[in-house]
Design a protein around this motif. Structure first.
Motif, short mmCIF file in Angstrom:
data_model
loop_
_atom_site.label_atom_id
_atom_site.label_comp_id
_atom_site.label_asym_id
_atom_site.label_seq_id
_atom_site.Cartn_x
_atom_site.Cartn_y
_atom_site.Cartn_z
N VAL A 213 0.82 -1.15 0.02
CA VAL A 213 0.05 -0.03 -0.03
C VAL A 213 0.99 1.15 0.05
O VAL A 213 1.59 1.52 0.96
N MET A 214 0.93 2.08 -1.08
CA MET A 214 1.96 2.96 -1.31
C MET A 214 1.57 4.40 -1.50
O MET A 214 0.52 4.69 -2.44
N GLU A 215 1.97 5.24 -0.90
CA GLU A 215 1.99 6.53 -1.26
C GLU A 215 2.25 7.11 -2.88
O GLU A 215 3.40 6.70 -3.13
N THR A 216 1.66 7.97 -3.24
CA THR A 216 2.30 8.72 -4.52
C THR A 216 2.06 10.25 -4.44
O THR A 216 1.48 10.80 -5.84
N THR A 217 2.35 10.93 -3.52
CA THR A 217 2.31 12.28 -3.45
C THR A 217 2.85 13.06 -4.57
O THR A 217 2.49 13.89 -5.37
N TYR A 218 4.16 12.58 -5.10
CA TYR A 218 4.83 12.96 -5.90
C TYR A 218 5.20 11.96 -7.15
O TYR A 218 6.15 11.84 -7.57
N GLY A 219 4.14 11.26 -7.30
CA GLY A 219 4.32 10.23 -8.39
C GLY A 219 4.30 10.53 -9.87
O GLY A 219 4.68 9.69 -10.60
N ASP A 220 4.15 11.65 -9.87
CA ASP A 220 4.31 12.39 -11.41
C ASP A 220 5.67 13.12 -11.66
O ASP A 220 5.71 13.52 -12.85
N ARG A 221 6.40 13.28 -10.85
CA ARG A 221 7.59 14.15 -11.06
C ARG A 221 8.85 14.00 -9.90
O ARG A 221 8.50 13.36 -8.92
N ASP A 222 10.00 14.23 -10.16
CA ASP A 222 11.16 14.27 -9.52
C ASP A 222 11.17 15.56 -8.91
O ASP A 222 10.94 16.57 -9.25
N HIS A 223 12.03 15.54 -7.63
CA HIS A 223 12.42 16.68 -7.09
C HIS A 223 13.65 17.55 -7.48
O HIS A 223 14.58 16.65 -8.24
N ARG A 224 13.65 18.69 -7.43
CA ARG A 224 15.18 19.44 -7.61
C ARG A 224 16.04 18.61 -6.49
O ARG A 224 15.83 18.57 -5.55
N PRO A 225 17.36 18.46 -7.02
CA PRO A 225 18.44 18.19 -6.15
C PRO A 225 18.40 19.12 -4.79
O PRO A 225 18.35 20.27 -4.72
N TRP A 226 18.89 18.45 -3.90
CA TRP A 226 18.95 19.13 -2.39
C TRP A 226 19.88 20.28 -2.31
O TRP A 226 19.77 21.17 -2.16
N ASP A 227 21.28 20.05 -2.81
CA ASP A 227 22.21 21.22 -3.05
C ASP A 227 21.56 22.34 -3.72
O ASP A 227 21.68 23.55 -3.64
#
Length: 467
Positions: A213-227
């Motif tokens: 059972v899996m969350e998909t809050t950002y299932g459509d995109r990746d995040h900008r790198p932390w730095d």
């Protein structure tokens, strides 16, 4: 017969609440608040879709409001089972539930004044009170340690694994036995964004599960790198100060506040921000949550606790922690040069709404959003380009510069979600929850389809047999 049903976060982002039933036990995983517009507030008050009196145990993945926020209501309506969570989650949940109850009582009083002015005889009531929240804490019984299997109900074993989302967060591996049939289900909770400075990366389950059972809050995109996100935060603050303005950061009290403080400390260490820059942490809950962080160094990434004994990112030279309401009001007399961090992160309530009222209209100022903003929230309206917003019965022009920095998200992006699922083996089926129906869930489902991974989006309350 083993059954799964989702009574929150089904085809939507908030309100996580999942029920596992066997002929011997009923186990609830999370009991969260629906967050967003007025219609969701009404949804919070509706029936759960099950009888709270019949639940044997509630397993709490973490202390965010959309995962724990309806626990006092659950108790109010008859739940008398046990609540099991990690030690940090237990402490943070106490803060979150007390804060939520206080906000609901405040909103009920405001609505009552409005109703009285308009001759409405029915007095609005809060979903639950502060007394209800404290009473609910009495049902927390048992502390879960990461990787330690424990019997939580008849025929049910649970293993909490580090989810890397916020302090104490967990994914929960359930082993279920019913009339000789055994099945395992891995509940993701909220999956953390790996490679962060404060917390360890999310853990794989102790064994390949039959179902996920899996969350998909950002299932459509990746995040900008932390730095890059740290650089963007530092640039936004530096440029605003050069214009002579204030920076308002609507901040979630758990994890986000601490990571933003870390980012500001990095800016000071790199000499891109002034050492004695005035930073207000104007959130009693965030202040208390930061204190909880210092009590659980073992729950942080290896090496980070050493910084707490050196130059702590939670103790900037110009940091002022304001608990008292009068101190919060005084901040609004400052016309420039301050960084103001206050809750709530989606600007749905709390002190940040006052700071937005006093700063949104100023062209020299900036508002920096560093977290997810659900549809219907004030944060989402501003992010989507509203030219004016209504605050405290006053229409406020939006002239401040608006920044959104999604690299601070405590949620994994699409690539990290797929990598996390890859460590779960080849489940019989993956149930997608906690995401935007069209974007997060469907887009992520298409990714699974291309990998020949069976998946399903459960409907609210839909009973699913785990064969």
């Amino acid at each position: 017969m083993i059954r799964l049903s989702s009574h929150g976060a089904a085809k939507q982002v908030t309100g996580s609440c999942h029920l596992i039933e066997t002929d011997r036990a009923r186990v609830l995983v999370d009991c969260g608040l629906f967050q967003g517009g007025r219609e969701l507030a009404e949804e919070n008050a509706e029936d759960f879709g099950f009888d709270p009196r019949q639940i044997d145990v509630l397993l709490l993945t973490h202390a965010h409001l959309d995962h724990c926020g309806r626990i006092p209501l659950l108790v109010k309506r008859g739940f008398r089972g046990r609540i099991i969570a990690t030690a940090p989650t237990r402490e943070l949940a106490r803060l979150v539930l007390a804060d939520a109850a206080g906000l609901q009582e405040e909103e009920a009083r405001r609505d009552a004044r409005h109703a009285k002015r308009h001759g409405d005889a029915q007095e609005p009531q809060p979903l639950y009170t502060l007394a209800d929240a404290f009473h609910a804490m009495d049902f927390f019984d048992g502390v879960a340690g990461y990787g330690q299997a424990m019997q939580v109900a008849d025929g049910v074993r649970a293993t909490f694994m580090n989810a890397g989302h916020i302090l104490g967060s967990a994914s929960i591996f359930l082993e279920l036995e019913d009339h000789g049939v055994t099945r395992s289900v891995y509940f993701s909770g909220d999956i953390g964004n790996p490679g962060r400075p404060l917390l360890d990366d999310p853990q794989a389950p102790p064994a390949p599960p039959d179902y996920v059972v899996m969350e998909t809050t950002y299932g459509d995109r990746d995040h900008r790198p932390w730095d890059e996100s740290i650089d963007e935060l530092i640039d936004a603050v530096s440029e605003t100060h050069a214009r002579g303005g204030n920076v308002v950061i609507p901040t979630f009290a758990l994890e986000r506040a601490q990571e933003v403080l870390y980012g500001l400390s990095e800016g000071i260490a790199r000499r891109r921000l002034p050492a004695h820059m005035v930073v207000f942490l104007d959130s009693p809950m965030a202040i208390s949550a930061t204190e909880v962080f210092t009590r659980y160094p073992e729950a942080m990434r290896a090496g980070f606790p050493a910084r707490l004994h050196d130059v702590s990112p939670f103790d900037l030279p110009g940091l002022r922690m304001t608990r008292d309401a009068s101190e919060s009001v005084a901040i609004n007399t400052i016309r420039g040069g301050a960084v103001i961090m206050a809750g709530s992160g989606m600007a749905t309530g709390g002190r940040v709404r006052h700071h937005l009222r006093h700063n949104l209209w100023g062209a020299a100022n900036s508002v920096v959003f560093v977290g997810y903003a659900a549809q219907g929230t004030l944060a989402r309206l501003i992010i989507d380009g509203a030219r004016s917003v209504r605050l405290f019965d006053e229409q406020i022009q939006v002239r401040a510069r608006i920044h959104t920095i999604n690299g601070f998200s405590a949620h994994a992006g699409q690539g990290e979600l797929l990598a996390w699922l890859g460590r779960c083996g080849k489940p019989d089926r993956v149930f997608l929850v906690h995401g935007d129906f069209e974007r997060g869930m469907r887009v992520f489902g298409e990714q699974l389809q291309s990998r020949q991974q069976p998946w399903q989006i459960p409907g609210a309350g839909e009973p699913i047999l785990l064969r």
